[in-house]
Design an enzyme around this catalytic site. Structure first.
Site, PDB file in Angstrom:
ATOM      1  N   ASN A   9       0.872  -1.181   0.000  1.00 12.21           N
ATOM      2  CA  ASN A   9       0.000   0.000   0.000  1.00 12.21           C
ATOM      3  C   ASN A   9       0.906   1.227   0.000  1.00 12.21           C
ATOM      4  O   ASN A   9       1.501   1.562   1.018  1.00 12.21           O
ATOM      5  CB  ASN A   9      -0.877  -0.027   1.258  1.00 12.21           C
ATOM      6  N   HIS A  94      -9.416   1.185   4.927  1.00 10.69           N
ATOM      7  CA  HIS A  94      -8.117   1.349   5.599  1.00 10.69           C
ATOM      8  C   HIS A  94      -8.289   2.283   6.799  1.00 10.69           C
ATOM      9  O   HIS A  94      -9.076   3.236   6.749  1.00 10.69           O
ATOM     10  CB  HIS A  94      -7.099   1.926   4.615  1.00 10.69           C
ATOM     11  N   GLU A  96      -6.600   4.652   7.880  1.00 13.67           N
ATOM     12  CA  GLU A  96      -6.383   6.082   7.612  1.00 13.67           C
ATOM     13  C   GLU A  96      -7.625   6.716   6.991  1.00 13.67           C
ATOM     14  O   GLU A  96      -7.906   7.893   7.207  1.00 13.67           O
ATOM     15  CB  GLU A  96      -5.148   6.260   6.721  1.00 13.67           C
ATOM     16  N   GLU A 166      -5.262  -5.058  10.579  1.00 19.96           N
ATOM     17  CA  GLU A 166      -4.255  -4.027  10.761  1.00 19.96           C
ATOM     18  C   GLU A 166      -4.514  -3.297  12.072  1.00 19.96           C
ATOM     19  O   GLU A 166      -5.304  -2.330  12.105  1.00 19.96           O
ATOM     20  CB  GLU A 166      -4.315  -3.030   9.601  1.00 19.96           C
ATOM     21  N   GLY A 172       2.636   2.163  10.702  1.00 25.45           N
ATOM     22  CA  GLY A 172       3.581   3.261  10.554  1.00 25.45           C
ATOM     23  C   GLY A 172       4.282   3.650  11.839  1.00 25.45           C
ATOM     24  O   GLY A 172       4.917   4.698  11.913  1.00 25.45           O
ATOM     25  N   GLY A 233       2.816  -1.200   4.255  1.00 21.44           N
ATOM     26  CA  GLY A 233       2.783   0.228   3.963  1.00 21.44           C
ATOM     27  C   GLY A 233       4.181   0.750   3.686  1.00 21.44           C
ATOM     28  O   GLY A 233       4.744   0.562   2.599  1.00 21.44           O
ATOM     29  N   GLY A 234       4.769   1.387   4.689  1.00 19.91           N
ATOM     30  CA  GLY A 234       6.065   2.058   4.536  1.00 19.91           C
ATOM     31  C   GLY A 234       7.129   1.229   3.832  1.00 19.91           C
ATOM     32  O   GLY A 234       7.826   1.722   2.925  1.00 19.91           O
TER      33      GLY A 234
HETATM   34  C1  PEP Z   1      -0.717   0.073   5.986  1.00 20.60           C
HETATM   35  O1  PEP Z   1      -0.826   1.275   5.843  1.00 20.60           O
HETATM   36  O2  PEP Z   1      -1.556  -0.695   5.475  1.00 20.60           O
HETATM   37  C2  PEP Z   1       0.407  -0.419   6.768  1.00 20.60           C
HETATM   38  C3  PEP Z   1       0.387  -1.637   7.216  1.00 20.60           C
HETATM   39  O3  PEP Z   1       1.424   0.480   7.002  1.00 20.60           O
HETATM   40  P1  PEP Z   1       2.865   0.175   7.642  1.00 20.60           P
HETATM   41  O4  PEP Z   1       3.370  -1.110   7.025  1.00 20.60           O
HETATM   42  O5  PEP Z   1       3.706   1.354   7.266  1.00 20.60           O
HETATM   43  O6  PEP Z   1       2.684   0.023   9.106  1.00 20.60           O
END
Ligand code: PEP
Length: 248
Positions: A9, A94, A96, A166, A172, A233-234
């Site tokens: 992502n 998600h 966010e 998640e 993050g 994510g990151g």
């Molecule tokens: C995400 O945004 O779906 C996620 C898991 O981010 P991160 O891996 O950066 O924690």
């Protein structure tokens, strides 16, 4: 058999040019993975990324969509557009989007129905906040999210649904859920899928873990029996790191 899925992502990162560069490098690095690998760029990079993945096994997903097909919804993206482009996956719900854009379980339910109507595979995100975990209500929160998001879905073929657990406190932040905690909540989600849908679907639907997944922790997560992959994510923004995760 549930084929593992590793999905990146990218959130609001990577210009179309940067996206093409990343895909061109990634293609050469993931040839030996046993997992299905997907990337979810921003809307404006989707077209370029689709061209860049041609001839490879990489799949492409969007990060969101609206539930209506067309109309006066300025700034929104229709499932019809995504399908016309041949987008395979869409991330829905998600944290966010829930946190910053006020998305509710009811809205996510409508988006899921629209995704199934247009044969786009949804990656439904669920997860508790730190406050909820500390209050000891993780399972209640997850139960409510799964039940409300998946209400009234019986007319659709749900085999292609993917769920991502998640925990919001792990996204993050560099804090990963322990593999035991992630496995336990994912087993609970599978139990919920059995109740809301049916046993066969609950055994076939892939449930991913997401939250600070890195090359250093992917192996232990993937070794857990309930975890079918990762939403990254990151770490998906760094091609070498994402390739290592995809080839865990
Ligand atoms: C995400 O945004 O779906 C996620 C898991 O981010 P991160 O891996 O950066 O924690």
């Amino acid at each position: 058999m549930r084929v593992p899925l590793i999905a990146g992502n990218w959130k609001m990162n990577k210009t179309p040019q940067e996206a093409i560069q990343l895909i061109n490098e990634l293609k050469g690095l993931i040839q030996n993975t046993a997992a299905e690998v997907a990337v979810c760029p921003t809307f404006v990079a989707l077209s370029d990324v689709l061209k860049a993945v041609e001839g490879s096994s990489l799949k492409v997903g969007a990060q969101n969509m609206y539930h209506q097909d067309k109309g006066a919804f300025t700034g929104e993206i229709s499932p019809v557009f995504l399908k016309a482009m041949n987008i395979e996956y869409v991330i829905l719900g998600h944290s966010e989007r829930r946190q910053y854009f006020g998305e509710t379980n009811e809205e996510i339910n409508k988006k899921l129905a629209a995704a199934f109507t247009h044969n786009i595979k949804p990656i439904l995100c669920v997860g508790e906040t730190l406050e909820q975990r500390e209050q000891g209500i993780t399972f209640e929160v997850i139960k409510e999210q799964v039940q409300k998001c998946l209400a009234n879905m019986h007319q659709f073929d749900l085999e292609e649904l993917v769920v991502a657990y998640e925990p919001v406190w792990a996204i993050g932040t560099g804090r990963t859920a322990t593999k035991e905690d992630a496995n336990e909540v994912i087993a609970f989600i599978r139990q919920q899928l059995k109740e809301v849908l049916n046993e066969k679907l609950s055994l076939n639907i892939r449930i991913l873990y997401g939250g600070s997944v890195k090359s250093s922790n992917i192996r232990e997560l993937m070794d857990m029996p309930e975890i079918d992959g990762a939403l990254v994510g990151g770490a998906s923004l760094d091609v070498q790191e994402f390739a290592k995760i995809a080839c865990y």
